[in-house]
Design a protein around this motif. Structure first.
Motif, PDB file in Angstrom:
ATOM      1  N   GLN A 160       0.818  -1.208   0.000  1.00 32.08           N
ATOM      2  CA  GLN A 160       0.000   0.000   0.000  1.00 32.08           C
ATOM      3  C   GLN A 160       0.857   1.266   0.000  1.00 32.08           C
ATOM      4  O   GLN A 160       1.966   1.279   0.504  1.00 32.08           O
ATOM      5  N   LYS A 161       0.292   2.320  -0.545  1.00 40.17           N
ATOM      6  CA  LYS A 161       0.986   3.600  -0.639  1.00 40.17           C
ATOM      7  C   LYS A 161       0.290   4.632   0.235  1.00 40.17           C
ATOM      8  O   LYS A 161      -0.924   4.781   0.182  1.00 40.17           O
ATOM      9  N   GLY A 162       1.080   5.334   1.054  1.00 42.67           N
ATOM     10  CA  GLY A 162       0.605   6.537   1.735  1.00 42.67           C
ATOM     11  C   GLY A 162      -0.262   6.333   2.952  1.00 42.67           C
ATOM     12  O   GLY A 162      -0.862   5.295   3.167  1.00 42.67           O
ATOM     13  N   GLY A 163      -0.268   7.393   3.783  1.00 43.01           N
ATOM     14  CA  GLY A 163      -1.169   7.483   4.922  1.00 43.01           C
ATOM     15  C   GLY A 163      -0.988   6.376   5.933  1.00 43.01           C
ATOM     16  O   GLY A 163       0.103   5.858   6.140  1.00 43.01           O
ATOM     17  N   TYR A 164      -2.084   6.011   6.554  1.00 42.37           N
ATOM     18  CA  TYR A 164      -2.035   5.009   7.619  1.00 42.37           C
ATOM     19  C   TYR A 164      -1.697   3.622   7.102  1.00 42.37           C
ATOM     20  O   TYR A 164      -1.367   2.730   7.884  1.00 42.37           O
ATOM     21  N   THR A 165      -1.762   3.426   5.787  1.00 41.29           N
ATOM     22  CA  THR A 165      -1.491   2.103   5.236  1.00 41.29           C
ATOM     23  C   THR A 165      -0.030   1.938   4.811  1.00 41.29           C
ATOM     24  O   THR A 165       0.337   0.909   4.267  1.00 41.29           O
ATOM     25  N   GLU A 166       0.812   2.951   5.031  1.00 44.30           N
ATOM     26  CA  GLU A 166       2.221   2.867   4.634  1.00 44.30           C
ATOM     27  C   GLU A 166       2.836   1.576   5.160  1.00 44.30           C
ATOM     28  O   GLU A 166       2.669   1.222   6.327  1.00 44.30           O
ATOM     29  N   ASN A 167       3.533   0.849   4.283  1.00 38.87           N
ATOM     30  CA  ASN A 167       4.211  -0.411   4.598  1.00 38.87           C
ATOM     31  C   ASN A 167       3.257  -1.552   4.942  1.00 38.87           C
ATOM     32  O   ASN A 167       3.680  -2.566   5.475  1.00 38.87           O
ATOM     33  N   GLN A 168       1.976  -1.396   4.624  1.00 44.95           N
ATOM     34  CA  GLN A 168       1.049  -2.502   4.775  1.00 44.95           C
ATOM     35  C   GLN A 168       0.964  -3.263   3.464  1.00 44.95           C
ATOM     36  O   GLN A 168       0.862  -2.671   2.394  1.00 44.95           O
ATOM     37  N   VAL A 169       1.009  -4.574   3.575  1.00 43.60           N
ATOM     38  CA  VAL A 169       0.860  -5.433   2.408  1.00 43.60           C
ATOM     39  C   VAL A 169      -0.481  -6.155   2.518  1.00 43.60           C
ATOM     40  O   VAL A 169      -0.778  -6.776   3.541  1.00 43.60           O
ATOM     41  N   VAL A 170      -1.259  -6.038   1.456  1.00 45.31           N
ATOM     42  CA  VAL A 170      -2.498  -6.799   1.361  1.00 45.31           C
ATOM     43  C   VAL A 170      -2.232  -7.944   0.381  1.00 45.31           C
ATOM     44  O   VAL A 170      -1.877  -7.713  -0.777  1.00 45.31           O
ATOM     45  N   THR A 171      -2.350  -9.155   0.878  1.00 42.66           N
ATOM     46  CA  THR A 171      -2.192 -10.339   0.036  1.00 42.66           C
ATOM     47  C   THR A 171      -3.575 -10.881  -0.276  1.00 42.66           C
ATOM     48  O   THR A 171      -4.378 -11.120   0.631  1.00 42.66           O
ATOM     49  N   MET A 172      -3.830 -11.034  -1.560  1.00 41.15           N
ATOM     50  CA  MET A 172      -5.104 -11.577  -2.014  1.00 41.15           C
ATOM     51  C   MET A 172      -4.860 -12.970  -2.591  1.00 41.15           C
ATOM     52  O   MET A 172      -3.994 -13.135  -3.443  1.00 41.15           O
ATOM     53  N   ILE A 173      -5.585 -13.931  -2.099  1.00 45.03           N
ATOM     54  CA  ILE A 173      -5.527 -15.288  -2.633  1.00 45.03           C
ATOM     55  C   ILE A 173      -6.633 -15.368  -3.681  1.00 45.03           C
ATOM     56  O   ILE A 173      -7.816 -15.245  -3.363  1.00 45.03           O
ATOM     57  N   ILE A 174      -6.213 -15.539  -4.942  1.00 50.62           N
ATOM     58  CA  ILE A 174      -7.074 -15.322  -6.095  1.00 50.62           C
ATOM     59  C   ILE A 174      -7.167 -16.591  -6.937  1.00 50.62           C
ATOM     60  O   ILE A 174      -6.202 -17.337  -7.060  1.00 50.62           O
ATOM     61  N   ARG A 175      -8.328 -16.772  -7.546  1.00 48.60           N
ATOM     62  CA  ARG A 175      -8.489 -17.719  -8.644  1.00 48.60           C
ATOM     63  C   ARG A 175      -9.007 -16.927  -9.831  1.00 48.60           C
ATOM     64  O   ARG A 175      -9.944 -16.144  -9.708  1.00 48.60           O
ATOM     65  N   TYR A 176      -8.386 -17.111 -10.976  1.00 53.63           N
ATOM     66  CA  TYR A 176      -8.849 -16.494 -12.213  1.00 53.63           C
ATOM     67  C   TYR A 176      -9.593 -17.544 -13.026  1.00 53.63           C
ATOM     68  O   TYR A 176      -9.057 -18.622 -13.276  1.00 53.63           O
ATOM     69  N   HIS A 177     -10.808 -17.219 -13.422  1.00 51.76           N
ATOM     70  CA  HIS A 177     -11.559 -18.052 -14.364  1.00 51.76           C
ATOM     71  C   HIS A 177     -11.470 -17.359 -15.714  1.00 51.76           C
ATOM     72  O   HIS A 177     -11.954 -16.239 -15.871  1.00 51.76           O
ATOM     73  N   ASP A 178     -10.827 -18.013 -16.663  1.00 46.77           N
ATOM     74  CA  ASP A 178     -10.526 -17.403 -17.955  1.00 46.77           C
ATOM     75  C   ASP A 178     -11.172 -18.152 -19.106  1.00 46.77           C
ATOM     76  O   ASP A 178     -11.316 -19.374 -19.069  1.00 46.77           O
ATOM     77  N   THR A 179     -11.481 -17.395 -20.143  1.00 46.49           N
ATOM     78  CA  THR A 179     -11.745 -17.943 -21.459  1.00 46.49           C
ATOM     79  C   THR A 179     -10.650 -17.400 -22.366  1.00 46.49           C
ATOM     80  O   THR A 179     -10.394 -16.187 -22.366  1.00 46.49           O
ATOM     81  N   PHE A 180      -9.997 -18.284 -23.078  1.00 43.71           N
ATOM     82  CA  PHE A 180      -8.908 -17.904 -23.983  1.00 43.71           C
ATOM     83  C   PHE A 180      -9.402 -18.063 -25.416  1.00 43.71           C
ATOM     84  O   PHE A 180     -10.161 -18.980 -25.721  1.00 43.71           O
ATOM     85  N   VAL A 181      -8.952 -17.162 -26.282  1.00 42.74           N
ATOM     86  CA  VAL A 181      -9.345 -17.220 -27.694  1.00 42.74           C
ATOM     87  C   VAL A 181      -8.086 -17.152 -28.555  1.00 42.74           C
ATOM     88  O   VAL A 181      -7.136 -16.436 -28.237  1.00 42.74           O
TER      89      VAL A 181
END
Length: 148
Positions: A98-119
């Motif tokens: 994160q950038k700036g303010g109270y969140t300085e040096n905070q890392v938000v880790t998101m555990i993600i799944r991407y559902h994709d269609t490829f062409v």
């Protein structure tokens, strides 16, 4: 070309798209991001939606303004080929300093799944619709960080 070899090459090209997406958003590389998505692609997640390559590329300035840096690590991927289309699911951990303010040096880790269609387009495979599913998030604090 042998069908098995063709399938392996197609799967490798699709896997490369997923890796290139991670690198493009982490390095704020618009040229690379444009090579990943089809012109009419849709990128959506919880509470947001970007339709078309121009809107998708608009995420890069948002990321630059919001994060000191980001780091996406892709993990397992399933791909189901069907001629010039394919579907897949990719697991990812996205870390956002994160950038700036109270969140300085905070890392938000998101555990993600991407559902994709490829062409398949004239010059190779591209991501068409991509849906981001966030399974959970974690927040932590680091000592320092920067973008190179």
């Amino acid at each position: 070309m042998d069908d098995g070899l063709k399938a392996l090459l197609d799967e490798r090209a699709i896997n490369r798209l997923v890796l290139d997406y991670a690198q493009a958003v982490d390095r704020l590389d618009e040229a690379l991001l444009r090579q990943v998505f089809a012109a009419d692609a849709v990128l959506e997640g919880p509470g947001w939606r970007f339709a078309g390559i121009e809107q998708i590329c608009s995420i890069l300035p948002i990321m630059k303004d919001s994060f000191v840096s980001s780091w996406h690590a892709t993990h397992q991927q399933t791909i189901h080929l069907d001629g010039d289309r394919a579907t897949g699911e990719t697991y990812c951990a996205g870390r956002h300093l994160q950038k700036g303010g109270y969140t300085e040096n905070q890392v938000v880790t998101m555990i993600i799944r991407y559902h994709d269609t490829f062409v398949r387009v004239t010059d190779g495979w591209r991501i068409g619709p991509r849906k981001e599913i966030v399974d959970w998030t974690e927040t932590s604090t680091i000592q320092s960080g920067h973008r190179e």
